[in-house]
Design an enzyme around this catalytic site. Sequence first.
Site: not given
Length: 578
Positions: A286, A290, A495
Site C-alpha cells: 500500500e 501510494d 488503492s
Amino acid sequence: MKLGVNFLALCALLSLSGSSLAAPSSATSGQVIKAPKIPSSWRHVGSARGSTPFSFTLHLNSANLAGLASRLDQNGAIALSEAEVAAYASPTNATLATVQSYLKAQGIADSAISYNNFKDQITVKSTVAQASKLFSASLASYSNPDGTVLPRTTSYTIPAQISSSVSLVQPLASFFQITTGPGKGNLTTAATKRFELEERAATAPPDCVANRVTPTCLRELYGTNTYTPTGGANTDILVAGFIGQSFSQADLTLYLQQFRPDAATYVMPVIEAKNAVNDPANPGDEATLDVQTVVAQTYPLKSVYYNYGTATDNGGDIFEAAFTDIINNYQAYGSPGVYSVSYGSDEAGFGATEAQVLCNSAMKLTAMGTTIVFSSGDNGVNGQGTNNGDSCPPFVPTYPSGCQYILSVGATVNFAPEVAVTAATAGYYGGGGFSNVFARPTFQNTAVSQYKTVLGTKDAGDYSTTGRGYPDISAQGYAYLITENGNNYRISGTSASCPTVASIFSLLNDARRAKGQKNLGWAHPFLYRTPTGLTDVTSGGSYGCADATLGFPAAKRWDPSSGLGTPYFPNLRTALGI
C-alpha cells in the site's frame, strides 16, 4: 428525514443540545452508548485487569458546527484560518467548564489530561478500573485482528452530569478494523514482453497498454503531461500510511529512474505520528503504491508520507484520530492541500454518533483548505469485508466514503473507453452504493435522482434510498506498475485510483496558486455543479454479492460505481477558470 447539509446541521444541533444519534438521552441516568456490530475477528478473551493503563478521549459538543456546515454549503471551496475554524469548532466556555469540573470531582489530576487545539477533545490517562467506574462500563479483554489484547466494552454510559456536553467517549466501545487493497502480482520478464505486445485500443494514449499501467500512461490519459507544476513552500499532498505500512526510498528512486527519470532525485519527506516508524527494510504494498504513484504524477510538487499509528493500533477510529492530528499540526505539516487515504473499513462497524464525529472532523479539516480523498473499497456492494459475517443483500456500505466532506474514488479499467472495474475485467469490484448513516447532501440530489430513474425498482430494499451516494469520481485502478524490494510488480484496486485522483487535485491547486487563488478544499459542490471536467463512464458496475445480478450498473451521468466519471485535467482547469 430532511436531506442534505441540513441533516448535518441537524446532527450538530442535536449534539449541542446533548442528544445523540446512538441512543436516547436521559437527564437522570445519562447517555447510553452501545457498540455497533462487533467484527468476528475481534474475540472476547476474558476479563480486563483493573490496573491496566487505559486512555480515553471525550468528544465535546462544539459551539457552532451547524454554522460551519452552513458556511461551507453557501461558499463551497473556502480556506479558513485555524482561528476561524476554532470559532465554530471549540466548545463554549460553559461546556468546557462542566466537563473539567466533573473530571476534577472524580479525582482525575490535571496532569492526566490533555487537549486538542480546539479543546473539543479531552484525552485522559486512566486505568481500566477508573474508566469502568466513570462510565458504568464492563470493560473486558478483546483480541483484535492482529492478536493485540485491548480493553473494550459493548456498552457504556456518559454520566448525566456531562451528557449535555459530551457526545462520545473513545475507544470504550470501538472495534475498529482497517483494510487495504487487493495486493500485487509478480511481473515476470516474459509477462512484460507479452503485455507490451498486446493490442492497444485505437484511441488510447500511445503509452497506455492493457495490464501494464505506467506513470506516463496516466499522465497522457488524464491530460497532466503538458502541465509544468511550479510548487511552493507548503505540502501539496499528504499521503496517508496506517497499520504499519512503510515505503523504501531506494525503491522509489529505482521506480522513478525507470518510469519518471526527471523526478529520480526526489526524496520523500516522512512524518511519523503516534508511534509510527517508517521501516524501509520492510516496505508494504500500500505505501509503495501510494508514494510512487503520487511522486510520479506530481513532481516537483511537495508530497509527504504521513505515517500514523502502528500495525496494532486500534485506539478507536484511526481515520478520525488522524484528522485531528493533522488539524492540531496543520502549520507544522505544511498546510496540506490534499490528503490521500487508500484505506477503508465497513460502515456497519461504527455507530451513528461515532461516524458523525469523524465527519465533523473531516468538515473542520476541509474548511481549512484540504481536499480529503479516500478509496471507495474493493468489494463492490459487499463493503470492505472488515465486519466478517456481513453478506449481501442487503448491501454493505464502506467507511468513511459516506461522509460528504470526503471525496470518494472508484476505479476503472481499459482506456478507450474506460469502464468501471468488475471481477471479469479487473479481478474485483470497486466500492459503491449509498450510506446507511449519512443522508444525501443537497449537492447530490439531482445526480442521484437521475440515476434512480435509470435504476427503477432494481434491488429495492437492499440499499438506503435517502443515503449519501458514493463514489464521487473514479480513475484507473488496474495493473499499476510498482517497484518493491528492487522488483517490479503489478497492483490493482481503488488503492491505485485514489492517489491518482489526489495527485490531479494537487496539480489543480498548483494551477490555482499560480493565479493567486487558495486551495480548492471542498471540491464536491464544484464537481457536481460543473461535471464538464470529467469523462463519463457508462459501462461496468459495482456488484459483489453471491447473486451476481445484484448491484449498481454504470450509467450516463453519475452512478454508484464510477461516480461522475474520470478526471481530465485540461477540462477541469477550464471549468475552474485557471
